[in-house]
Every structure is written in structure tokens, then in C-alpha cells.
Design a protein around this motif. Structure first.
Motif, PDB file in Angstrom:
ATOM      1  N   GLY A 363      44.246  20.243  -2.154  1.00 50.87           N
ATOM      2  CA  GLY A 363      43.742  18.892  -1.967  1.00 50.87           C
ATOM      3  C   GLY A 363      43.306  18.619  -0.551  1.00 50.87           C
ATOM      4  N   GLY A 364      43.060  17.364  -0.279  1.00 58.09           N
ATOM      5  CA  GLY A 364      42.588  16.957   1.032  1.00 58.09           C
ATOM      6  C   GLY A 364      41.871  15.632   0.928  1.00 58.09           C
ATOM      7  N   VAL A 365      41.445  15.130   2.062  1.00 62.07           N
ATOM      8  CA  VAL A 365      40.771  13.840   2.131  1.00 62.07           C
ATOM      9  C   VAL A 365      39.428  14.041   2.809  1.00 62.07           C
ATOM     10  N   ARG A 366      38.373  13.540   2.182  1.00 59.47           N
ATOM     11  CA  ARG A 366      37.040  13.639   2.753  1.00 59.47           C
ATOM     12  C   ARG A 366      36.690  12.387   3.541  1.00 59.47           C
ATOM     13  N   LYS A 367      35.735  12.547   4.416  1.00 58.63           N
ATOM     14  CA  LYS A 367      35.148  11.464   5.194  1.00 58.63           C
ATOM     15  C   LYS A 367      36.212  10.676   5.954  1.00 58.63           C
ATOM     16  N   LEU A 368      37.045  11.416   6.655  1.00 55.96           N
ATOM     17  CA  LEU A 368      38.078  10.811   7.492  1.00 55.96           C
ATOM     18  C   LEU A 368      38.295  11.721   8.689  1.00 55.96           C
ATOM     19  N   ARG A 369      38.501  11.157   9.861  1.00 53.85           N
ATOM     20  CA  ARG A 369      38.769  11.962  11.040  1.00 53.85           C
ATOM     21  C   ARG A 369      39.888  11.313  11.845  1.00 53.85           C
ATOM     22  N   GLU A 370      40.425  12.101  12.804  1.00 55.07           N
ATOM     23  CA  GLU A 370      41.499  11.634  13.688  1.00 55.07           C
ATOM     24  C   GLU A 370      42.661  11.079  12.872  1.00 55.07           C
ATOM     25  N   ALA A 371      42.975  11.766  11.771  1.00 55.46           N
ATOM     26  CA  ALA A 371      43.981  11.255  10.835  1.00 55.46           C
ATOM     27  C   ALA A 371      45.397  11.480  11.369  1.00 55.46           C
ATOM     28  N   ILE A 372      46.264  10.540  11.073  1.00 54.02           N
ATOM     29  CA  ILE A 372      47.687  10.630  11.414  1.00 54.02           C
ATOM     30  C   ILE A 372      48.508  10.237  10.192  1.00 54.02           C
TER      31      ILE A 372
END
Length: 895
Positions: A363-372
Motif C-alpha cells: 500500500g501507500g498514499v499518493r499525492k502527498l509529500r512531507e508526510a508525518i
């Protein structure tokens, strides 16, 4: 700025629209309608301002393409086959240099438009030539202006309002650090020829500051005169002579004065506690317990470092497109935010890496950056056109916490406590720490006793905020918010302080940036220069009504405009003409003509048309190609009619390629296939048009390849990794019912421990059609090193064969000096052995090669690094020595 993708600029292909202004045709997809509306409302005004400053009176019209599908903010201007601008419409990372802009979309457009106008500044002769044959025939675009003037001019213009890279203390620090270490670079070194750390930043940063220095010191009128004088294109005048005629002073003297204006006048302390890890380029960092986590772009990998044991551990392969790391609250997983290339586009992707198993989780998350990590989900920055929103992600649900907009940029989120997130707020160029409270949805700003100029690298440990800032125009220092007060490092330290992070009970660690690379350092708090001095009280202040309205606003303010469906056909007749000349035919006579190259603005379709005339054979060689991209498959069609040593050949073919991304890897597998046919007419008397064709030969082929070789930025001659390719061809000659087939497998492995590279290629065919000098039946050419081909005899053919080599690469000797119109980059040596094997044949040789990398100091060629070599080889079986010389070069065309 540089291009990231040259295929179709949109993935997936979808309906496009365009809006026309006085000077521009803006092309965009529906989701960027607000950004296109905003740009259409300001574009003509920006054009007039730049043209007025540069004294540019010619009226140009050009397409501007807006795409959200390359999810790293960038852009480029290209004059080939006609002047056009491409903008990747996503918000900038606030940690990078471009994060210092106050209005990102406007400033990136201004940067690229400055290229378009300055590079098209030319005298009457060159203007007439470029009008007839293509914009690329402009002296400033080709052989006159080097990259420190080209990129420097655009950086200076984006900063004329006081907010841009010229005013960014991080940019100034790069030059000041060089001066501090006695390594201030010369004008030619900054031309684009410098190719080691920090590579491209040199001509942006030095060049931008130099153009700004010229404008501030001598005025805009004289700066515009420099571009005009250079654009006259006198081939007998060098850029230095043009500069002296314009300014009345030698270029090198002005450059030295520019350097003196940036020199530090305050004492600087030296860091004393580097970590025992290699110098590199550190793109991201995180911390948990007694362990640091970081990405080293120089080694293309992520690592962990235990401050307790002093040992470094490899985690996974990564590149410079990783923007952040975060450790899960239980310390078991690492959250990795990066841009992974998919179908040729960098796509923002967040994945979890298990520190225990050493593998990425599904899995994973698209269209996201600098995630915490936060609570039971993630918090990160989500692109929304040119704006970036602070969002909370849990499963498939996304909730916008704070909306960004043009001139109101967000970045660098960090967990402050169980209820709130702190983040960097760039409010019209003023960089501040902001806090979002989950319990009541409010946003507050940290009010500090001194401005947080250049604020970067926010991290939080046990409620204590650490960050880096540079408010006194020296070098970046460590700053701390603790117990309601701001503490600031007492003196600047060589290398500055970047990306600071505190480990519980183990102090602060940070990145220091030097002239030759970056080091991980431990902050020696309490030593002279490293004491943390109290700068006063801080307090959280709720945003007022005006600011609250800004937070709730859209990405940009839309203006009324009339949009139309995009059509590529108006651009079909806009092309560049190149001379097309050579020798061919039965009499090896000369032919002369032109080659027309065209492309639509969104780079979905491209074509070439070639035509010439052969006077001796009274024959017109012609060729045509058409390529079209429907992501992810690329198709190319070709046809030609030409003369060769064997007679007249008429060919037609089609080829296709597809790249299968391997996620979350940074590489992909490339598949390709082709189908073609050749009609050959043997040489006969009379006009070639009367020769009779033999029945055609039909050919088809397929290939698959994987390339995982990476080069160190500090020693590009050293590569690590492996590559593998498989290819096959099949042919059928209709006249004789002959069938031909061959297959080739190639592999290359470079070992990370020693600079040893092993490579091998093997081929098998249905009959004896393979030779040491090449396969004449198919388009695939199978080459053998010259000394081995001489040992075998070029006329011998085989149905099976293999070649290979093993060689060692010496450490490179960096030169990085300029003179006599050339920049010497480095020298290094390569030595090893080769072999050729076939039935009843086995020959071998040894070789020693001296390599020299040079960069010509001539316009845009300054970024083209020519690697040439002279090789001495010894064929063991024939006991013959030989000398071989060659080289290669790549020339980028975009700016």
C-alpha cells in the motif's frame, strides 16, 4: 530550471483547453482552470515588464503549457523547434531554494519568460535567420551566453521585488562558504562546466547573485545593453570583449569585486564533531531513540546511524527525490515521502518501510509529500494546483486542515503535541512557524522577538522546536524554541546548520554544507560559538480576520476568461530547419538539403521531414518520422528513400516502447518492439528511380532492459549497480525464402566495495550472420573492440559469439579549472582486459585508458561535458599493440 519529462506532458492523456492572451496561448487540463485563469490575468503584464527592462521591442507569441502531472515544481523554456514554456504546476518544497519565492506560480513563470525574451534578444541578421529557420538560431541561445548568465539573469529578474533566490540567505550562503574556504569560483567555472558538488546550483546561485550585482551596481539599462550587444552575434567578439565594451571594465575584475561584496566580515567558528560517515548530499532526516535516519543522494541510498554504537546501516535504495522521512511513534517503521518516476513522471508517493524486515509495506498514499505520523493517520502537504494544503489522511479519507494559495505556502509539518501540528508558513515571502490545533481547528503564528529570516528545517522533540535560520546575512545557525523563549546559536559556524534534529538525551545533529560536499555533524553545545543565547520571549498569536480569510481562500483568484478546446494543428507548421548534408550513392557524391523538426507544445507528437538533392546521381534522398505518445506506450513511424553502397534502399517501419514502473523502486523495466521492411534495388545504370527493387526483407524485433547503475556525484566515473538487457530480431527475405534470427543478452555489474566493473554480451543466430564488426542483416549492430576484431578478421561470421570485459577505475583527480576556452573537469584511468569467444575462436586483450573530461566554454555547450580518452591495448594472440581514441558528449537543449 530543468525539464524532468520529455514525453507527453500529461498522464493520463485527457481533454486539454487553452486560453489566448496578447502574447500567449496557455494550455492546461480542466483541474488547472483556476491557475490558468490567474496566469492569463498577469502574463501579458509580466511580459511587458521584462521586455521593458531588457529593451526588447519585438512582439513574440508563444505557448505556455501547464501540467500537474510532474509532481515536483519546475519548469523549462525551450527554443526548439520554437519558443515555448512548460510549467509543472505544483507547490514548491519550502526546504529547497525555490521555496524562498513569495508567489510561486508567478515567479516560476517570470523566470522562464525571462529566458524566452533574453535568449531571443538578437541583432537584425540573426533575427531574420531565426525567423526563417527557427528560434534556436539566436546567438544568446546557442554560442554566446553561458549558463551563469542565462540562469543568472532569470534568477535576478524573479528577485527584483525583493523576494526570490537572490534574497534567499541559503543561496548567498553557498557562495559565502566557498569564499570562506578560499574556493570562490571563477566566471567560467560557473558557466555550467562545473559538474561536481553542488553541480547545477553553481550557475543558478553564483549567476543570479552576479546579475543582481550588475543591475544594482551599474543599473538595468546597462544590463539590458549587455544582452543586446551579445545578441548581435559578432563571431569575432568573445563574451569578455562584449562585456568590456558594455561596462568599460574587464569581466574578471568585475567578478572579483562581486565576490568581495559577498565576503563575510564576522568571525566564523569551525565544527569539530563530524559523524564517522562519508561526506555526501543529505536530502532528508529523522530521528528516534538513539538513531538518526537519513538519505544520502551521493550514495543513492537511505541509512540509519546509531549514536550509541557509532555504526551506519544501509536501509534501502533512494535518490534525491526523497523529500522527507518520519519515524513511527513505536519506532518500528519509517515513513518515506518521495517522488517516484512512473511513466516518465515524478509522482508524489508515501510508503512505509519496516525497519525490522527491511522491506516496504504494502500500500501507500499518493499525492502527498512531507508526510508525518499523527494519531491514527498521516499529516502532509497535498498539491492543489499551484497551492499546497495541509491535510490529514486516514485510509481513503482526506481532510483539509489549512488551505494554501498563491503567496501563502505551507511546508515542513512536525508533531508538536497530541493536539497540534507545527509547520512552516511562507506568507508572501515572510517565513514563520505556524501551529494548527485539531481540537478547535484554529491556526496561530509564533511571534518571535527577531525575524525568523530564511527559516528552514523544523523538527520537534518533547515539545522543543529546533530549526535553522539566517537573520544576520552570515551563515545559517541553530535556533530553539523552549519554555516560551527563543534561543539562537551565538556565532556562525563554517558549513552552517541545516536540517537540525534532537535525539532524546543525546543532543542535536545537523547537516553542514561545505564547498566539497555535506557532512553530518553533532552540535557541540557549550563550546565557543556553539552556546545557545537567549533572544527573548515568544508567544502564539491567533491569525486575525484577514489572515483567516487567506487560509480559507482558494489556490488562486480566478479571473473571467474565454477558454477553447486545445488543438495541436496550429503548431504543425512551426518547426526548426537544420542543414542536411553528406555523401552517398554509387559515386559517393555529395547531397545537400534540409531537415525539418517539429513538435506540438504538449510534446505528444513530433515529426521530422528530410529532403536533399544528390547532383551526381540525380536523386533526392528523403525521410520522414512521426512519433506519438499515448502514455505509457510510445509509437514511432519512419520511412526513407536513400542511396547507399549497396544501392537504393526504401524502408518503412514502426516501433513501440513501454516502461513498467517498479514501485516503490526508483527504476523501471523498459520493453520495446519494432517491425519494418526494406526494399533494395541494386546499383544499375541510369537514374536510381529506374532501378528495379528486389522483393523486400521483413524484420521485427523485441527487447527488454533494466538499468540500475548509478554514478557518484563526487566521482562520476565510478558507477555502482547492475544492468541487464535482452533483445531478439527476426527477418525474412521474400525472394529467397531465407529466414534469419538472432538474440542478444547483455549484462553489466559494478561492485560497490571496489571500483570493479564486469560486463558481458552474448549473441546467437539461426545461421552465420554475426561478425566481429557488426551484424549487417538487422538494424541491431553487434560491435567488438577494435583490437579483438583485428585479431579475428572482420569478414568471419559466426552463429554464436560473446564478448566481455572487466576493468578497474582509478579515483578521479578533480581539476575543475578553466582556460583557453575549455574547462577541465577531471582525469582518471581505466585498466582491464577483454575477450571474444565464438566456435573455435577465443581471443583476448589487455588495455589501459586515460580519460579526460572537458567542457567547452561556449554558450550552452558549457553544460556538455565531453569525455575523451586515449587507450593503449595489447592483443595477446597476435602480440600487437594498438592505440584507440574516442569520446562522447551529451548536449541538453532546454533551459
Amino acid at each position: 530550471m530543468a525539464s524532468l519529462a520529455y514525453a507527453d506532458l500529461f498522464d493520463p492523456p485527457r481533454p486539454l483547453f487553452e486560453v489566448s492572451t496578447e502574447f500567449f496561448d496557455i494550455v492546461y487540463p480542466g483541474e488547472l482552470r483556476q491557475d490558468a485563469s490567474y496566469l492569463s490575468s498577469i502574463a501579458d503584464g509580466v511580459y511587458r515588464d521584462i521586455a521593458a527592462d531588457l529593451g526588447f521591442t519585438r512582439k513574440m507569441r508563444m505557448p505556455v503549457v501547464l501540467t500537474p502531472d510532474s509532481e515536483i515544481m519546475n519548469g523549462y523554456t525551450i527554443l526548439y523547434p520554437y519558443t515555448r514554456i512548460v510549467l509543472y504546476v505544483v507547490p514548491a518544497e519550502q526546504e529547497g531554494e525555490v521555496g524562498g519565492l513569495n508567489r510561486e506560480l508567478r515567479k516560476v513563470f517570470m523566470h522562464e519568460l525571462t529566458h524566452a525574451i533574453s535568449l531571443n534578444t538578437q541583432g537584425p541578421f540573426w533575427q531574420a535567420l531565426s525567423s526563417a529557420f527557427g528560434d534556436i538560431y539566436s546567438p544568446n541561445a546557442t554560442w554566446r551566453m553561458q549558463e551563469d548568465m542565462v540562469e543568472g539573469g532569470s534568477v535576478a529578474f524573479e528577485s527584483l521585488d525583493g523576494y526570490g533566490r537572490v534574497e534567499d540567505p541559503m543561496v548567498r550562503e553557498l557562495v559565502r562558504q566557498d569564499i570562506l574556504e578560499g574556493g570562490f569560483k571563477g566566471f567560467d567555472q560557473c558557466s555550467g562546466a562545473w559538474d561536481t558538488y553542488p553541480e547545477g546550483s553553481v550557475y543558478y546561485d553564483y549567476g543570479g547573485l552576479f546579475s543582481d550585482y550588475l543591475i544594482r551596481t551599474y543599473g538595468m539599462e546597462r544590463y539590458a545593453a549587455l544582452w543586446k550587444k551579445a545578441g548581435e552575434g559578432n563571431p569575432l567578439a568573445s563574451f569578455r570583449s562584449v562585456f568590456k565594451k558594455t561596462y568599460g571594465l574587464p569581466l574578471d575584475d568585475v567578478w572579483k569585486d562581486f565576490g568581495r561584496s559577498l565576503a563575510l566580515s564576522v568571525p566564523v567558528v569551525q565544527p569539530e564533531t563530524p559523524l564517522p560517515v562519508p561526506k555526501g548530499i543529505f536530502a532528508a532526516r529523522a530521528a528516534s531513540g538513539d538513531t538518526l535516519y537519513y538519505v544520502d543522494t551521493a550514495r543513492s541510498a537511505a541509512f540509519s546511524y546509531s549514536t550509541r554504537t557509532g555504526r551506519e546501516r544501509f536501509l534501502f535504495e533512494a535518490d534525491g527525490l526523497v523529500d522527507s522521512l518520519a519515524v513511527s511513534p513505536d519506532g518500528e517503521n519509517l515513513l518515506v515521502s518521495w517522488a517516484i518516476f512512473t511513466n516518465g513522471f515524478p509522482r508524489l508517493t508515501v510508503r512505509e518501510f519496516s525497519l525490522a524486515s527491511g522491506k516496504f509495506l504494502p500500500g501507500g498514499v499518493r499525492k502527498l509529500r512531507e508526510a508525518i505520523y499523527f494519531r491514527d493517520g498521516y499529516v502532509g502537504i497535498e498539491p492543489d494546483g499551484s497551492a499546497g494544503n495541509l491535510v490529514f489522511v486516514r485510509g481513503s479519507d482526506r481532510r483539509v486542515l489549512v488551505k494554501g494559495r498563491e503567496g501563502f505556502a505551507l511546508g515542513s509539518p512536525a508533531v508538536f503535541d497530541d493536539d497540534s501540528i507545527v509547520f512552516l508558513l511562507n506568507d508572501g515571502g515572510s517565513r514563520k512557524i505556524a501551529r494548527y490545533s485539531f481540537s478547535d481547528g484554529t491556526v496561530s503564528i509564533l511571534e518571535t522577538p527577531i525575524p525568523t529570516v530564511g527559516l528552514r528545517g523544523i523538527s520537534v522533540t518533547d515539545g522543543v522546536i529546533h530549526f535553522a535560520m539566517n537573520g544576520d546575512e552570515t551563515l545559517y545557525r541553530l535556533a530553539r524554541i523552549s519554555d516560551g523563549r527563543l534561543y539562537l546559536q551565538s556565532s556562525p559556524a563554517s558549513g552552517g546548520v541545516f536540517l537540525p534534529v534532537a535525539l532524546k538525551g543525546a543532543g542535536v545533529y545537523y547537516v553542514a554544507r561545505f564547498s566539497s560536499g555535506e557532512r553530518l555533524e553533532s552540535f557541540p553545545e557549550g563550546r565557543p560559538g556553539f552556546t545557545m543565547e537567549d533572544s527573548g520571549a515568544v508567544r502564539w498569536v491567533a491569525l486575525g480576520d484577514g489572515a483567516e480569510n487567506q487560509v480559507a481562500a482558494g489556490a488562486v483568484s480566478a479571473a473571467p476568461f474565454r477558454e477553447m478546446p486545445y488543438s495541436p494543428f496550429p503548431y504543425a507548421l512551426r518547426f526548426t530547419l537544420f542543414p542536411n548534408a553528406g555523401t552517398a550513392g554509387s559515386s559517393s557524391s555529395t547531397y545537400l538539403g534540409f531537415l525539418a523538426l517539429g513538435q506540438d507544445p504538449v510534446e505528444r507528437r513530433a515529426y521530422s521531414l528530410g529532403a536533399a538533392w544528390d547532383w551526381a546521381d540525380r536523386f533526392a534522398p528523403v525521410s520522414a518520422t512521426l512519433s506519438t505518445v499515448s502514455v505509457p506506450v510510445s509509437l514511432a513511424f519512419s520511412a526513407s528513400d536513400s542511396l547507399g553502397s549497396g544501392g537504393r534502399t526504401t524502408s518503412a517501419g514502426i516501433s513501440a516502447s513501454y516502461t513498467l514502473p517498479v514501485q516503490p523502486d526508483i527504476y523501471g523495466v523498459v520493453f520495446g518492439t519494432s517491425l519494418g521492411s526494406d526494399w533494395i534495388a541494386s546499383t544499375a545504370s541510369g537514374s536510381p528511380y529506374s532501378w528495379n527493387y528486389a522483393p523486400p526483407m521483413v524484420q521485427t524485433g523485441a527487447s527488454v532492459s533494466l538499468d540500475r547503475l548509478t554514478a557518484s556525484p563526487f566521482n562520476p566515473s565510478n558507477v555502482e549497480g547492475y544492468s541487464l538487457s535482452l533483445a531478439g530480431d527476426w527477418g525474412y527475405r521474400i525472394a529467397t525464402a531465407e529466414r534469419f534470427a538472432d538474440s542478444i543478452v547483455s549484462a553489466r555489474v559494478s561492485l560497490p566495495v571496489v571500483p570493479l566493473t564486469l560486463s558481458c554480451s552474448a549473441a546467437a543466430a539461426s545461421s552465420a550472420i554475426l561478425s566481429a564488426s557488426g551484424n549487417d542483416v538487422f538494424r541491431t549492430v553487434y560491435q567488438t573492440p577494435p583490437e579483438l576484431a583485428d585479431s579475428i578478421g572482420g569478414s568471419v561470421s559466426f552463429d554464436r559469439m560473446a564478448t566481455g570485459e572487466a576493468y578497474l577505475v582509478s579515483p578521479s583527480l578533480e581539476i575543475q579549472r578553466s582556460g583557453l576556452g575549455l574547462h577541465a573537469n577531471r582525469i582518471y584511468a581505466t585498466g582491464g582486459g577483454r575477450f571474444f569467444a565464438a566456435p573455435d575462436t577465443f581471443v583476448k586483450s589487455a588495455f589501459l585508458r586515460g580519460n579526460l573530461t572537458l567542457s567547452p566554454l561556449l554558450g550552452f555547450l558549457s553544460v556538455a561535458h565531453l569525455t575523451s580518452f586515449i587507450e593503449l591495448n595489447y592483443a595477446v594472440d597476435t602480440r600487437r599493440f594498438g592505440v584507440n581514441a574516442s569520446g562522447f558528449v551529451q548536449i541538453p537543449l532546454d533551459r
